[in-house]
Structure formats: C-alpha cells, structure tokens
Design an enzyme around this catalytic site. Structure first.
Site, PDB file in Angstrom:
ATOM      1  CB  THR A 223      -0.887  -0.016   1.262  1.00  0.00           C
ATOM      2  OG1 THR A 223      -1.821  -1.083   1.162  1.00  0.00           O
ATOM      3  CG2 THR A 223      -1.630   1.302   1.463  1.00  0.00           C
ATOM      4  NE  ARG A 251      -9.194  -7.071   2.513  1.00  0.00           N
ATOM      5  CZ  ARG A 251      -8.138  -6.290   2.650  1.00  0.00           C
ATOM      6  NH1 ARG A 251      -7.722  -5.566   1.606  1.00  0.00           N
ATOM      7  NH2 ARG A 251      -7.495  -6.218   3.793  1.00  0.00           N
ATOM      8  CB  VAL A 252     -13.520  -2.894   1.193  1.00  0.00           C
ATOM      9  CG1 VAL A 252     -12.991  -1.491   1.496  1.00  0.00           C
ATOM     10  CG2 VAL A 252     -14.252  -2.900  -0.137  1.00  0.00           C
ATOM     11  N   GLY A 253     -10.425  -3.316   2.519  1.00  0.00           N
ATOM     12  CA  GLY A 253      -9.633  -3.234   3.735  1.00  0.00           C
ATOM     13  C   GLY A 253      -9.754  -1.885   4.411  1.00  0.00           C
ATOM     14  CG  ASP A 254      -6.292  -0.409   6.522  1.00  0.00           C
ATOM     15  OD1 ASP A 254      -6.033  -1.214   5.602  1.00  0.00           O
ATOM     16  OD2 ASP A 254      -5.443   0.348   7.014  1.00  0.00           O
ATOM     17  CB  THR A 275       0.841   0.258   4.824  1.00  0.00           C
ATOM     18  OG1 THR A 275       1.121  -0.953   4.095  1.00  0.00           O
ATOM     19  CG2 THR A 275       2.068   0.599   5.653  1.00  0.00           C
ATOM     20  N   GLY A 276      -0.881  -2.296   6.055  1.00  0.00           N
ATOM     21  CA  GLY A 276      -0.750  -3.547   6.791  1.00  0.00           C
ATOM     22  C   GLY A 276      -1.984  -4.417   6.682  1.00  0.00           C
ATOM     23  N   GLY A 278      -5.363  -4.955   6.966  1.00  0.00           N
ATOM     24  CA  GLY A 278      -6.466  -4.010   7.032  1.00  0.00           C
ATOM     25  C   GLY A 278      -7.591  -4.389   7.965  1.00  0.00           C
TER      26      GLY A 278
END
Length: 358
Positions: A223, A251-254, A275-276, A278
């Site tokens: 990211t 899928r959606v992360g942070d 970043t990481g 999520g």
C-alpha cells in the site's frame, strides 16, 4: 542495539530524529512523508538492485510532492501528486502493479482527508480508473458523499473527467505469478489469465522490462500513502492500495475506511496513512485513534506506537506514517521494514526501507 520487530518505532525525521525536530524554535515551512508499504522486508530479502529500485521510486514520489509544497502549494495537492507517482509505478501495490483478487481482477481502493475541515473522500473496488487517489479526491470535492464503490465509483470518476483505462492496464506479470503461487499453495483454482494481458511467457515491455522481482513474502503489503503539512499550516493525508493477494472478490480493507487507514485533523495536529493487515486496522480504528491521542497531548511517537501495538494484539501487522503541525514525521511499524521517505523545507530528503537504518 536493534529493537524488537514487535514494536519497532522509527522516527525518520528529516532533521535526524524526533527530538531534534521538536527542539526547533519553529516548525518547517512545509513537510512531507510518504510510504510504499510495510512488511517482512529484510536486508537479506532484497538484492542491491531491488534496494536501489525502491529507493529511487520513493525519491521520485517524494520529489513530486515536495515540488508542490516548495512552491507554496496545498498539502492535499502534494499528497495526491506523490501518491499518483507510486500508483503509476509497478513496484508498489497500488494502481498499476496492484495485486490480484482470487478471481483474477485488480480491485483498487483509496482515500484522502483534509485536516483543515475534516472533509474526506474514498473509493473502493475500482477497476478502470487510472488514479484511484484522484477519484477519492473527486468524491470529496465534487460529490455530497464520502465513499463510492465498484462500478458506480468508476462511472463517477469518468463523469468528472478522470482518465479511464482498460483493466489490463493494471496487469503486471509478477503480481499475476504471485496470485498463481498463492492459489496453488492454498489448493484453490487459478482463474483464466485476464483478457488483454500479454501472453504467458511474452517478454515484458516498458517499465516492467527492468522491474526487479519483489521479496518472496511481499504478497500482503505494498500500500502507498502520504501525509503533508503545507506553508499555511494545514495537514492532509492520502492512501491507495490494491489490497491483498488472492483476496475474496469485493473485499475492502482499511485504506478507504476513514479513521482506520486514513485520517487528518488540524485540530488534533495530526495526519495519518496506514499500511498492513487491514481487517485489524479497521477494528483498532488506528488512524483516528492516533490523532485523538495526539490531540490529547500524547507524544506523536508514543501515540503511533500504542496503536500499532493494539493492532498487533488483535493479530495485525503493519505500519503508519504520522505528520504533525510541528512538521516532524513519525514512522512506526510492527514489521521488519517499511518503504518510506521524508523531506521538509529546512532539511534534506531521506529515504529508508528497513526498520533500523543508519
């Protein structure tokens, strides 16, 4: 002595350290920090050529944002410029070079936030908009909404004149092979090669021809993000990502979740890009909580570390970049490395990769 990876905190401040920056009588006229993802990035996992390629790419992005701030430009403009450079660089997991879903697609997320008025914009699941960070900003400035997703987000981006590309534009061979490897190891079927992608075995063209292979365990990270303080004293943050290799379709992360992966507030004196992992950064509301801690007079380095430790306790690894109104960036991580860089009006630029560098 090197600190444990469990709680590595790196104050990559442009004047040589957090203490030196805070000791200055006045804040820099402007300051910028960027990241290109955190993960298991160790000296032994990068060849000299890979190391040099990442540092050069980070420097290009840093230069793009610094040029705007150096001319008295706005923090948000600098954040967008730096991130767009990384979105166009196949080295990073954002834009061109994004990882693939389990279905063999590139689905892109991004977010931006203005510290001056708390306006924010986010997009998720883009497949045809060249610069997701520009789409996120357009949502913030040209719509009544905060987040748009999927085909609707791409359609909105197109309606406001943002460049659209064929989905094959985002294809890179190394990310495709990363998907094939991940699915094969998991015993899952490998989807057909995307329409428009070069045939398997075909020579790479353009920027990909000299692209160094990534570390073998880079599949979850990459990211990109930026945080900035401009000459008017305003803060801004932005983040862009392709997500995680072999993620479930949709899928959606942070990253596009305001307060999780991205946040900025002049009142709190803080801008954050994360970043990481999520899913864990969402649960810990990492970005917002860092700013809340700083707004309550917690030292920026302590605030960043506390949130990184909380996410780790939940099961998530990663890193954050934090900009304050003092112009002193802080980088915190629970991994062995994070691609990162910083520059300011009164000091030279610095680029780093590993958790501890001279």
């Amino acid at each position: 002595m090197m600190r444990s990876v469990r709680s590595a905190l790196i104050a990559l401040c442009i004047s040589g350290g957090a203490g030196a920056a805070h000791a200055q009588d006045a804040a820099p006229r402007w300051s910028l920090a960027i990241h290109g993802g955190a993960g298991v990035i160790e000296r032994a996992s990068l060849t000299p050529e890979q190391d040099a390629a990442y540092r050069a790419a980070l420097q290009r992005a840093l230069d793009a944002g610094s040029a705007i701030l150096g001319q008295g430009g706005q923090a948000m403009d600098a954040v967008q410029a730096a991130i767009q450079v990384m979105e166009d660089d196949p080295l990073f997991n954002a834009g061109r070079g994004a990882v693939f879903t389990a279905a063999g697609r590139n689905e892109l997320d991004a977010a931006v936030m203005n510290g001056s008025d708390l306006t924010a914009g986010a997009v998720a699941g883009l497949t045809t908009t060249r610069h997701p960070i520009a789409a996120a900003r357009a949502v913030m400035e040209r719509s009544p909404h905060v987040m748009l997703i999927g085909a609707g987000a791409d359609a909105f981006a197109a309606s406001v004149g943002l460049e659209q590309v064929d989905p094959s534009y985002f294809f890179t061979e190394r990310r495709w092979q990363g998907l094939v490897k991940a699915l094969t190891e998991a015993g899952q079927p490998v989807p057909p090669r995307p329409i428009g992608a070069p045939p398997s075995g075909a020579p790479n063209l353009g920027a990909q021809a000299a692209l160094p292979a990534p570390p073998l365990n880079e599949k979850k990270f990459g990211t990109v993000g930026a945080v900035a303080l401009d000459a008017q004293g305003h803060l801004a943050a932005g983040t862009s990502t392709g997500g995680t290799t072999a993620k479930r379709l949709g899928r959606v992360g942070d990253v596009p979740v305001i307060g999780a992966g991205t946040y900025a507030s002049n009142a709190d004196g803080c801008a954050v890009s994360a970043t990481g992992d999520g899913e864990y950064f969402i649960r810990a509301t990492v970005a917002r909580d860092i700013c809340a801690r700083i707004g309550s007079a917690t030292a920026p380095d302590a605030a960043a570390q506390a949130e990184i430790d909380e996410a780790r306790t939940l099961g998530g690894l990663g890193g954050v970049i934090v900009m304050t109104t003092a112009g002193a960036p802080v980088f915190a991580m629970s991994t062995s490395g994070m691609y990162r860089a910083a520059a300011a009006s009164d000091t030279s630029a610095r680029v780093a990769i590993y958790a501890v560098e001279d």
